[in-house]
Design an enzyme around this catalytic site. Structure first.
Site, PDB file in Angstrom:
ATOM      1  N   SER A   1       0.857  -1.191   0.000  1.00  0.00           N
ATOM      2  CA  SER A   1       0.000   0.000   0.000  1.00  0.00           C
ATOM      3  C   SER A   1       0.887   1.233   0.000  1.00  0.00           C
ATOM      4  O   SER A   1       2.029   1.184   0.492  1.00  0.00           O
ATOM      5  CB  SER A   1      -0.899   0.017   1.239  1.00  0.00           C
ATOM      6  OG  SER A   1      -1.541   1.271   1.393  1.00  0.00           O
TER       7      SER A   1
ATOM      8  N   TYR B   1      -2.171  -1.126  10.300  1.00  0.00           N
ATOM      9  CA  TYR B   1      -2.202  -1.384   8.857  1.00  0.00           C
ATOM     10  C   TYR B   1      -0.921  -0.881   8.187  1.00  0.00           C
ATOM     11  O   TYR B   1      -0.266  -1.604   7.425  1.00  0.00           O
ATOM     12  CB  TYR B   1      -3.427  -0.722   8.252  1.00  0.00           C
ATOM     13  CG  TYR B   1      -3.539  -0.896   6.753  1.00  0.00           C
ATOM     14  CD1 TYR B   1      -4.007  -2.085   6.213  1.00  0.00           C
ATOM     15  CD2 TYR B   1      -3.175   0.132   5.880  1.00  0.00           C
ATOM     16  CE1 TYR B   1      -4.103  -2.255   4.835  1.00  0.00           C
ATOM     17  CE2 TYR B   1      -3.270  -0.028   4.509  1.00  0.00           C
ATOM     18  CZ  TYR B   1      -3.734  -1.218   3.989  1.00  0.00           C
ATOM     19  OH  TYR B   1      -3.823  -1.383   2.627  1.00  0.00           O
TER      20      TYR B   1
END
Length: 255
Positions: free
Chosen positions: A146, A159
């Site tokens: 990401s 995350y």
């Protein structure tokens, strides 16, 4: 199947193929000629729908279920994917992941582990199992990371940390797996559109569109295209690399 046949003869496993990005990856790999094993845990109907569409278009696809927080299940999944297509596996895409929002000050260790176990430990276990490629002439492993591996967001301490670790895991694995002919890379998407996203997060969608150099959100197929490239002979000298797919959003200055 449409496409240029960049992955003709390949066998691929896509984890988390019941979700939007996973479906896009699986479809693009199949369109380029790969036989695809679509992994899911709970989104069975969605994965089955994608597999049916692939088969109706002339491709080969199967759906496999596994809980990737179980290390042994990860190893069984990789072995079964190879077994279902003649004992070969040439491409693994570690896409499965979770993205809850939780403020750091109130986060429990259990909430932290739930994200890390799915986003990072499962990547470790599946990549370890993919070492079987060394006896099959090589292959490729692609982790879906990401842009948050480098650019933090509030509520995403778990995350972002997991995705940053995934990028470093790929770089290290690239060094160890390289002598076997196995390349390991990451794809770091920006915001990928999905049904209902604009209604649920209108302000965020607006900001992303404004930040994008091309004026739109990403599509699952954009991530799929990156995975096709990294699994194809076009990337035969690309390993240990993080390919950012964000429409140029992270190229913008923050001052």
């Amino acid at each position: 199947m449409s496409g240029r046949g960049l992955l003709h003869g390949q066998v691929a496993l896509v984890t988390g193929a019941g979700g939007g990005i996973g479906r896009g990856i699986a479809r693009r790999l199949a369109e380029e000629g790969a036989a695809v094993a679509l992994h899911c845990r709970t989104s069975v109907a969605s994965a089955q729908e994608t597999a049916v569409a692939i088969r109706e278009a002339g491709g080969r696809a199967v759906v496999l279920r596994a809980d990737l927080t179980d290390e042994d299940a990860c190893h069984r999944l990789v072995a079964e994917a190879a077994e279902r297509f003649g004992g070969r596996l040439t491409a693994l895409v570690n896409n499965a992941g979770v993205q809850p929002v939780q403020e750091l000050a109130g986060m429990t260790a259990a909430e932290w582990r739930a994200v890390v176990d799915t986003n990072l430990t499962a990547v470790f276990a599946c990549t370890q199992a993919a070492a079987l490629m060394r006896d099959q002439g090589g292959g490729s492993v692609t982790h879906i990371a990401s842009v948050e591996a480098r650019f933090p967001a509030p509520g995403h301490a778990h995350y972002g940390a997991s995705k940053a670790a995934v990028v470093m895991h790929a770089r290290t694995a690239a060094l160890e797996y390289g002598p076997w002919g196995v390349r390991v890379n990451t794809v770091s998407p920006g915001l990928i559109d999905r049904e209902g996203l604009e209604d649920a997060w209108p302000e965020g969608v607006r900001r992303w569109r404004e930040a994008s150099a091309v004026g739109r959100l990403g599509r699952p197929e954009d991530v799929g295209d990156a995975c096709v490239f990294l699994a194809s002979p076009l990337a035969s000298w690309v390993t240990g690399h993080d390919l950012v797919v964000d429409g140029g959003a992270t190229s913008r200055p923050t001052w």
